[in-house]
Design a protein around this motif. Structure first.
Motif, PDB file in Angstrom:
ATOM      1  N   MET A   1       0.817  -1.213   0.000  1.00 17.69           N
ATOM      2  CA  MET A   1       0.000   0.000   0.000  1.00 17.69           C
ATOM      3  C   MET A   1       0.853   1.266   0.000  1.00 17.69           C
ATOM      4  SD  MET A   1      -3.195  -1.030   2.513  1.00 17.69           S
ATOM      5  CE  MET A   1      -4.264   0.293   1.921  1.00 17.69           C
ATOM      6  N   TYR A   2       1.935   1.267   0.766  1.00 15.30           N
ATOM      7  CA  TYR A   2       2.775   2.455   0.859  1.00 15.30           C
ATOM      8  C   TYR A   2       3.658   2.648  -0.371  1.00 15.30           C
ATOM      9  CZ  TYR A   2       1.628   3.778   5.655  1.00 15.30           C
ATOM     10  OH  TYR A   2       0.978   4.228   6.788  1.00 15.30           O
TER      11      TYR A   2
ATOM     12  N   SER B   1       4.871  11.567  -0.865  1.00 13.66           N
ATOM     13  CA  SER B   1       5.258  12.918  -1.281  1.00 13.66           C
ATOM     14  C   SER B   1       6.723  13.192  -0.963  1.00 13.66           C
ATOM     15  CB  SER B   1       4.371  13.959  -0.597  1.00 13.66           C
ATOM     16  OG  SER B   1       4.651  14.030   0.797  1.00 13.66           O
ATOM     17  N   LYS B   2       7.251  12.474   0.028  1.00 13.69           N
ATOM     18  CA  LYS B   2       8.658  12.625   0.406  1.00 13.69           C
ATOM     19  C   LYS B   2       9.528  11.551  -0.253  1.00 13.69           C
ATOM     20  CE  LYS B   2       7.411  14.610   4.879  1.00 13.69           C
ATOM     21  NZ  LYS B   2       7.442  14.430   6.364  1.00 13.69           N
ATOM     22  N   LYS B   3       8.932  10.915  -1.291  1.00 13.50           N
ATOM     23  CA  LYS B   3       9.617   9.850  -2.043  1.00 13.50           C
ATOM     24  C   LYS B   3      10.031   8.696  -1.131  1.00 13.50           C
ATOM     25  CE  LYS B   3      11.336  13.074  -5.542  1.00 13.50           C
ATOM     26  NZ  LYS B   3      10.235  12.756  -6.464  1.00 13.50           N
ATOM     27  N   GLY B   4       9.193   8.448  -0.140  1.00 14.72           N
ATOM     28  CA  GLY B   4       9.462   7.336   0.762  1.00 14.72           C
ATOM     29  C   GLY B   4       9.163   5.990   0.123  1.00 14.72           C
ATOM     30  N   LYS B   5       9.855   4.987   0.586  1.00 15.25           N
ATOM     31  CA  LYS B   5       9.637   3.629   0.074  1.00 15.25           C
ATOM     32  C   LYS B   5      10.033   2.618   1.140  1.00 15.25           C
ATOM     33  CE  LYS B   5      10.674   0.493  -3.751  1.00 15.25           C
ATOM     34  NZ  LYS B   5      11.410   0.313  -5.025  1.00 15.25           N
TER      35      LYS B   5
ATOM     36  N   LEU C   1      -5.418   6.632   6.821  1.00 15.57           N
ATOM     37  CA  LEU C   1      -4.363   5.857   6.177  1.00 15.57           C
ATOM     38  C   LEU C   1      -3.986   6.460   4.824  1.00 15.57           C
ATOM     39  CD1 LEU C   1      -2.494   3.436   6.206  1.00 15.57           C
ATOM     40  CD2 LEU C   1      -4.352   2.021   5.276  1.00 15.57           C
ATOM     41  N   LYS C   2      -4.979   6.910   4.078  1.00 14.88           N
ATOM     42  CA  LYS C   2      -4.701   7.507   2.769  1.00 14.88           C
ATOM     43  C   LYS C   2      -3.835   8.762   2.930  1.00 14.88           C
ATOM     44  CE  LYS C   2      -7.821   7.165  -0.370  1.00 14.88           C
ATOM     45  NZ  LYS C   2      -9.053   7.296  -1.202  1.00 14.88           N
ATOM     46  N   ALA C   3      -4.137   9.565   3.945  1.00 13.26           N
ATOM     47  CA  ALA C   3      -3.351  10.777   4.192  1.00 13.26           C
ATOM     48  C   ALA C   3      -1.912  10.422   4.574  1.00 13.26           C
ATOM     49  CB  ALA C   3      -4.000  11.603   5.299  1.00 13.26           C
ATOM     50  N   GLU C   4      -1.742   9.384   5.398  1.00 14.74           N
ATOM     51  CA  GLU C   4      -0.399   8.957   5.810  1.00 14.74           C
ATOM     52  C   GLU C   4       0.413   8.471   4.610  1.00 14.74           C
ATOM     53  OE1 GLU C   4      -0.909   6.022   8.815  1.00 14.74           O
ATOM     54  OE2 GLU C   4      -1.509   7.461  10.359  1.00 14.74           O
ATOM     55  N   ILE C   5      -0.241   7.700   3.741  1.00 12.54           N
ATOM     56  CA  ILE C   5       0.441   7.169   2.558  1.00 12.54           C
ATOM     57  C   ILE C   5       0.825   8.299   1.603  1.00 12.54           C
ATOM     58  CG2 ILE C   5       0.144   5.767   0.480  1.00 12.54           C
ATOM     59  CD1 ILE C   5      -1.527   3.828   2.157  1.00 12.54           C
ATOM     60  N   GLU C   6      -0.091   9.249   1.403  1.00 20.28           N
ATOM     61  CA  GLU C   6       0.189  10.372   0.507  1.00 20.28           C
ATOM     62  C   GLU C   6       1.361  11.202   1.023  1.00 20.28           C
ATOM     63  OE1 GLU C   6      -3.487  12.455   0.175  1.00 20.28           O
ATOM     64  OE2 GLU C   6      -4.337  11.054  -1.299  1.00 20.28           O
ATOM     65  N   GLU C   7       1.410  11.426   2.327  1.00 18.38           N
ATOM     66  CA  GLU C   7       2.527  12.181   2.915  1.00 18.38           C
ATOM     67  C   GLU C   7       3.840  11.418   2.753  1.00 18.38           C
ATOM     68  OE1 GLU C   7       3.983  14.122   7.186  1.00 18.38           O
ATOM     69  OE2 GLU C   7       2.114  12.975   7.072  1.00 18.38           O
ATOM     70  N   PHE C   8       3.784  10.106   2.993  1.00 19.37           N
ATOM     71  CA  PHE C   8       4.964   9.246   2.861  1.00 19.37           C
ATOM     72  C   PHE C   8       5.487   9.274   1.424  1.00 19.37           C
ATOM     73  CE2 PHE C   8       6.843   4.999   2.080  1.00 19.37           C
ATOM     74  CZ  PHE C   8       7.800   4.965   3.072  1.00 19.37           C
TER      75      PHE C   8
ATOM     76  N   LYS D   1      13.499   7.096   3.536  1.00 13.89           N
ATOM     77  CA  LYS D   1      12.606   8.195   3.920  1.00 13.89           C
ATOM     78  C   LYS D   1      13.404   9.487   4.034  1.00 13.89           C
ATOM     79  CE  LYS D   1       8.982   9.156   7.327  1.00 13.89           C
ATOM     80  NZ  LYS D   1       8.347   8.691   8.583  1.00 13.89           N
ATOM     81  N   GLY D   2      12.956  10.494   3.281  1.00 18.65           N
ATOM     82  CA  GLY D   2      13.630  11.786   3.343  1.00 18.65           C
ATOM     83  C   GLY D   2      15.065  11.748   2.868  1.00 18.65           C
ATOM     84  N   GLY D   3      15.359  10.887   1.928  1.00 16.17           N
ATOM     85  CA  GLY D   3      16.712  10.824   1.365  1.00 16.17           C
ATOM     86  C   GLY D   3      17.670   9.945   2.136  1.00 16.17           C
ATOM     87  N   GLY D   4      17.202   9.369   3.250  1.00 15.70           N
ATOM     88  CA  GLY D   4      18.060   8.474   4.022  1.00 15.70           C
ATOM     89  C   GLY D   4      17.311   7.212   4.412  1.00 15.70           C
TER      90      GLY D   4
END
Length: 202
Positions: free
Chosen positions: A80-81, A127-131, A118-125, A164-167
């Motif tokens: 999902m994320y 948006s910061k190019k998290g994986k 959950l949708k808001a958390e995923i979108e924020e994650f 997350k956040g480049g690290g």
């Protein structure tokens, strides 16, 4: 050959031809249905992780141990994320995720509110190019069991290794599971900030 014999032969040939036509038509109909079913199966066979998780029967193939529940929980969350989901895919995966919730946790997290949060958390994650790169669980040897108010409970831990956040960070979460109708369901969970901080310091 007299005329009567010829008439009988003609009648027999006509009947034989009629039966053969019916047989051929029936065979063609069976073949058509078979090919149609094969095509539908080919189209419906899930190929992506999203499709596989949506198609999975969580009730019939429900994990038997707390550790296996944690593995499935991690798998769904990673999917999902990390994925770009349509609204219908998100809703379907959310329902699969909620299958692992205990009755108490379901009552505390109504589906509509759970979906928005959950949708808001995923979108924020995202948006910061998290994986989420990977996830891991404690082995069954480290899972603790306890009876609370007459209910079987288990304590387990799940860790996520994420970009997350480049690290890269490793996040630990502690879970409490309760046995309901013979199945281990998630009763509650929270981040283990102390464990995560210690891991980060290393």
């Amino acid at each position: 050959m007299d005329s009567k014999s010829r008439k009988n032969m003609k009648k027999n040939m006509t009947a034989f031809s009629f039966v053969m036509c019916i047989f051929i038509i029936g065979a063609m109909a069976v073949y058509y249905q078979y090919m149609k079913k094969q095509q539908q199966t080919a189209v419906q066979t899930p190929t992506t992780e999203v499709e596989k998780l949506i198609a999975k029967d969580f009730e019939m193939g429900y994990p038997e141990t707390p550790v296996e529940v944690m593995k499935l929980w991690g798998r769904v969350n990673q999917c999902m994320y990390n994925s770009t989901l349509s609204d219908s895919q998100f809703t379907s995966l959310l329902k699969q995720l909620r299958t692992m919730y205990s009755n108490d946790l379901l009552n505390e997290n109504k589906e509509e509110e759970h979906s928005k949060k959950l949708k808001a958390e995923i979108e924020e994650f995202q948006s910061k190019k998290g994986k989420i790169v990977s996830y891991s669980t404690d082995t069954g040897m480290t899972t603790r069991y306890q009876t609370i108010n007459g209910k079987e409970c288990a304590y387990a831990r799940l860790s996520f290794f994420a970009n997350k956040g480049g690290g890269y960070v490793k996040i630990f979460q502690d879970y409490v599971l309760v046995r309901e109708s013979g199945k281990w369901k998630i009763l509650g969970f929270q981040p283990n900030e102390e464990k995560s901080a210690k891991k980060g310091e290393k």
